[in-house]
Design a protein around this motif. Structure first.
Motif, PDB file in Angstrom:
ATOM      1  N   ALA A 141       2.905   2.712   5.704  1.00  0.00           N
ATOM      2  CA  ALA A 141       3.865   1.761   5.938  1.00  0.00           C
ATOM      3  C   ALA A 141       4.156   0.035   4.093  1.00  0.00           C
ATOM      4  CB  ALA A 141       3.332   0.345   6.873  1.00  0.00           C
ATOM      5  N   TRP A 142       3.234   0.541   4.070  1.00  0.00           N
ATOM      6  CA  TRP A 142       2.939  -0.508   2.186  1.00  0.00           C
ATOM      7  C   TRP A 142       4.199   0.710   1.401  1.00  0.00           C
ATOM      8  CZ3 TRP A 142       1.829   0.532  -2.613  1.00  0.00           C
ATOM      9  CH2 TRP A 142       1.628  -0.153  -3.126  1.00  0.00           C
ATOM     10  N   VAL A 143       3.544   1.909   1.751  1.00  0.00           N
ATOM     11  CA  VAL A 143       4.957   2.521   0.712  1.00  0.00           C
ATOM     12  C   VAL A 143       6.456   2.500   1.025  1.00  0.00           C
ATOM     13  CG1 VAL A 143       4.748   4.767  -0.104  1.00  0.00           C
ATOM     14  CG2 VAL A 143       2.741   4.237  -0.657  1.00  0.00           C
ATOM     15  N   ASP A 144       6.121   2.986   2.362  1.00  0.00           N
ATOM     16  CA  ASP A 144       7.556   2.389   2.923  1.00  0.00           C
ATOM     17  C   ASP A 144       8.272   1.319   2.690  1.00  0.00           C
ATOM     18  OD1 ASP A 144       6.965   5.323   3.928  1.00  0.00           O
ATOM     19  OD2 ASP A 144       6.919   4.783   5.955  1.00  0.00           O
ATOM     20  N   HIS A 145       7.416  -0.083   2.563  1.00  0.00           N
ATOM     21  CA  HIS A 145       8.030  -1.401   2.548  1.00  0.00           C
ATOM     22  C   HIS A 145       8.347  -1.640   1.265  1.00  0.00           C
ATOM     23  CE1 HIS A 145       7.870  -5.334   1.688  1.00  0.00           C
ATOM     24  NE2 HIS A 145       8.158  -5.655   2.686  1.00  0.00           N
ATOM     25  N   THR A 146       7.697  -1.340   0.371  1.00  0.00           N
ATOM     26  CA  THR A 146       8.488  -0.967  -1.110  1.00  0.00           C
ATOM     27  C   THR A 146       9.039  -0.103  -1.750  1.00  0.00           C
ATOM     28  OG1 THR A 146       5.594  -1.514  -1.080  1.00  0.00           O
ATOM     29  CG2 THR A 146       6.433  -0.999  -3.475  1.00  0.00           C
ATOM     30  N   THR A 147       9.343   0.594  -1.056  1.00  0.00           N
ATOM     31  CA  THR A 147       9.649   2.415  -1.364  1.00  0.00           C
ATOM     32  C   THR A 147      11.507   0.921  -0.848  1.00  0.00           C
ATOM     33  OG1 THR A 147       8.953   3.847  -1.152  1.00  0.00           O
ATOM     34  CG2 THR A 147      11.283   4.292  -0.992  1.00  0.00           C
ATOM     35  N   PHE A 148      11.088   0.765   0.335  1.00  0.00           N
ATOM     36  CA  PHE A 148      13.045   0.743   0.653  1.00  0.00           C
ATOM     37  C   PHE A 148      13.760  -0.854  -0.281  1.00  0.00           C
ATOM     38  CE2 PHE A 148      15.270  -3.337   2.950  1.00  0.00           C
ATOM     39  CZ  PHE A 148      15.764  -2.494   3.700  1.00  0.00           C
ATOM     40  N   TRP A 149      12.837  -1.794  -0.695  1.00  0.00           N
ATOM     41  CA  TRP A 149      13.099  -2.567  -1.328  1.00  0.00           C
ATOM     42  C   TRP A 149      12.962  -2.443  -2.402  1.00  0.00           C
ATOM     43  CZ3 TRP A 149      15.431  -6.879   0.010  1.00  0.00           C
ATOM     44  CH2 TRP A 149      15.132  -6.928   1.614  1.00  0.00           C
ATOM     45  N   LEU A 150      13.039  -1.202  -3.941  1.00  0.00           N
ATOM     46  CA  LEU A 150      12.917  -0.440  -4.917  1.00  0.00           C
ATOM     47  C   LEU A 150      14.155  -0.026  -5.101  1.00  0.00           C
ATOM     48  CD1 LEU A 150       9.481   0.463  -6.058  1.00  0.00           C
ATOM     49  CD2 LEU A 150      10.529  -1.423  -7.033  1.00  0.00           C
ATOM     50  N   ASP A 151      14.475   1.075  -3.568  1.00  0.00           N
ATOM     51  CA  ASP A 151      15.675   2.150  -3.615  1.00  0.00           C
ATOM     52  C   ASP A 151      17.070   1.169  -3.404  1.00  0.00           C
ATOM     53  OD1 ASP A 151      14.292   3.830  -3.845  1.00  0.00           O
ATOM     54  OD2 ASP A 151      14.320   4.578  -1.383  1.00  0.00           O
ATOM     55  N   HIS A 152      16.530  -0.304  -2.592  1.00  0.00           N
ATOM     56  CA  HIS A 152      18.191  -0.905  -2.862  1.00  0.00           C
ATOM     57  C   HIS A 152      17.974  -1.887  -3.946  1.00  0.00           C
ATOM     58  CE1 HIS A 152      17.758  -0.058   1.827  1.00  0.00           C
ATOM     59  NE2 HIS A 152      19.032  -0.629   1.694  1.00  0.00           N
ATOM     60  N   TYR A 153      17.553  -2.155  -4.368  1.00  0.00           N
ATOM     61  CA  TYR A 153      17.436  -2.720  -6.121  1.00  0.00           C
ATOM     62  C   TYR A 153      17.394  -2.484  -6.987  1.00  0.00           C
ATOM     63  CZ  TYR A 153      18.470  -6.541  -2.434  1.00  0.00           C
ATOM     64  OH  TYR A 153      19.669  -7.661  -1.493  1.00  0.00           O
ATOM     65  N   LEU A 154      17.498  -1.848  -7.698  1.00  0.00           N
ATOM     66  CA  LEU A 154      17.942  -0.746  -8.772  1.00  0.00           C
ATOM     67  C   LEU A 154      17.429  -1.457  -9.993  1.00  0.00           C
ATOM     68  CD1 LEU A 154      20.048   2.401  -7.704  1.00  0.00           C
ATOM     69  CD2 LEU A 154      17.906   1.920  -6.722  1.00  0.00           C
ATOM     70  N   PHE A 155      17.767  -2.376 -10.817  1.00  0.00           N
ATOM     71  CA  PHE A 155      17.494  -2.589 -12.130  1.00  0.00           C
ATOM     72  C   PHE A 155      16.640  -3.894 -12.164  1.00  0.00           C
ATOM     73  CE2 PHE A 155      21.816  -1.731 -10.775  1.00  0.00           C
ATOM     74  CZ  PHE A 155      22.056  -0.550 -11.379  1.00  0.00           C
ATOM     75  N   PRO A 156      15.632  -3.031 -12.962  1.00  0.00           N
ATOM     76  CA  PRO A 156      14.509  -4.690 -13.254  1.00  0.00           C
ATOM     77  C   PRO A 156      14.925  -6.046 -13.550  1.00  0.00           C
ATOM     78  CG  PRO A 156      13.629  -2.071 -13.810  1.00  0.00           C
ATOM     79  CD  PRO A 156      15.260  -2.433 -13.803  1.00  0.00           C
ATOM     80  N   GLY A 157      14.347  -6.923 -13.938  1.00  0.00           N
ATOM     81  CA  GLY A 157      14.187  -8.768 -14.351  1.00  0.00           C
ATOM     82  C   GLY A 157      15.402  -8.168 -15.655  1.00  0.00           C
ATOM     83  N   GLY A 158      15.671  -9.976 -16.280  1.00  0.00           N
ATOM     84  CA  GLY A 158      16.264  -9.662 -17.759  1.00  0.00           C
ATOM     85  C   GLY A 158      17.407  -9.942 -16.644  1.00  0.00           C
ATOM     86  N   ALA A 159      18.786 -10.233 -17.908  1.00  0.00           N
ATOM     87  CA  ALA A 159      20.018 -10.442 -17.977  1.00  0.00           C
ATOM     88  C   ALA A 159      20.559  -9.415 -16.946  1.00  0.00           C
ATOM     89  CB  ALA A 159      20.746 -10.854 -18.896  1.00  0.00           C
ATOM     90  N   GLY A 160      21.291  -9.411 -15.772  1.00  0.00           N
ATOM     91  CA  GLY A 160      22.417  -8.323 -15.383  1.00  0.00           C
ATOM     92  C   GLY A 160      21.335  -7.815 -14.558  1.00  0.00           C
TER      93      GLY A 160
END
Length: 288
Positions: free
Chosen positions: A188-207
């Motif tokens: 469940a921890w892996v699934d939770h983390t993967t869900f958000w990483l898959d929906h928001y793809l672009f790490p920090g900074g401008a854009g």
């Protein structure tokens, strides 16, 4: 799964290693903050160098974002730090109607707490597409070795009508729960983390549309201010209306006030000893 290992496994491994290394250079790692940081009530007092409670003008839009976390990962602590850096609101929203208006002009909520998809009580899974409501996410990560026992204590408190964030489950309760549930919760921890990483793809900074806030980093006595500084800079990149504190000295004092000086009272009583079986350790190594 490759992106999961790269984004999460390495971060948590390094953070855990940092936490395991004791800093023996000072008997009181907070002496500099106690000596140099001012005291102020962020809810009522105006201080020239630090955010206070901000009343948002009726024509101003605050670009709210998700603060997502597996339960037991320090969501309230991280939300309080964000509020301390910005003077803006942290809110758990429990209905779609409220969520649909969180970006209306004059609304002061910046950070929206979510434990989805581990807790499916809200939003309802058949209507939830996170980008439909909010454009970015701060994903709060805590090593499953610590997050899963914290979640078990949350369930113990709930099932026994005990005040939330007050009491760790007795050791025998942990061991029984662990043997029955650890494998499921790790997935469940892996699934939770993967869900958000898959929906928001672009790490920090401008854009960028996501930032990973690592519990072990933010709470570290030595490295914590640096992690808070990275968080402040991400907040500053979102929109000119967020306007967080970014001066390193101010950020360090805000970090100390909200993380270390007792401003966020979410520390449970009871033994922190939570043994794992070898099979549980092996499973964590495999997924990370």
């Amino acid at each position: 799964m490759v992106s999961f290992h790269t984004s999460v496994g390495a971060i948590l491994f390094l953070s855990s290693a940092a936490v395991a290394t004791e800093d023996a250079s000072s008997s009181n790692p907070f002496a500099q903050y106690e000596a140099n940081c001012p005291t102020w009530d962020a809810a009522t007092e105006i201080h020239p160098n630090y955010p206070t409670y901000r009343v948002v003008p009726s024509d101003m839009i605050v670009p709210a974002f998700w603060q997502a976390s597996y339960p037991g990962s320090g969501a309230d602590m991280n939300g309080a730090l964000i509020s301390g850096l910005t003077g803006l609101g942290f809110e758990y929203i429990s209905d779609i109607e409220r969520l649909s208006h969180v970006n209306d002009p004059g609304d002061r909520t910046l950070s929206v707490k979510s434990h989805y998809p581990r807790l499916l009580t809200f939003p309802p899974p058949d209507v939830f597409h996170p980008h439909e409501y909010l454009d970015s996410v701060i994903l709060v990560l805590r090593h499953p070795m610590n997050a899963i026992p914290s979640f078990e204590s949350f369930e113990y408190e709930r099932d026994n009508d005990i005040v939330s964030h007050s009491t760790r489950a007795p050791l025998v309760e942990w061991m029984l729960w662990r043997d029955e549930n650890f494998g499921h919760e790790l997935q469940a921890w892996v699934d939770h983390t993967t869900f958000w990483l898959d929906h928001y793809l672009f790490p920090g900074g401008a854009g960028g549309d996501r930032f990973i806030s690592v519990y072990e980093g933010v709470t570290d006595d030595v490295e914590g201010p640096e992690h808070a500084q990275q968080l402040a800079e991400f907040l500053d990149s979102l929109d000119e209306n967020v306007c967080p504190a970014t001066d390193p000295d101010a950020v360090a004092c805000i970090w100390y006030k909200f993380i270390k000086a007792g401003k966020v009272a979410t520390h449970r009583h009871g033994s922190t000893y939570r043994p794992l079986r070898e099979e549980h350790v092996d499973a964590m190594v495999e997924v990370l």
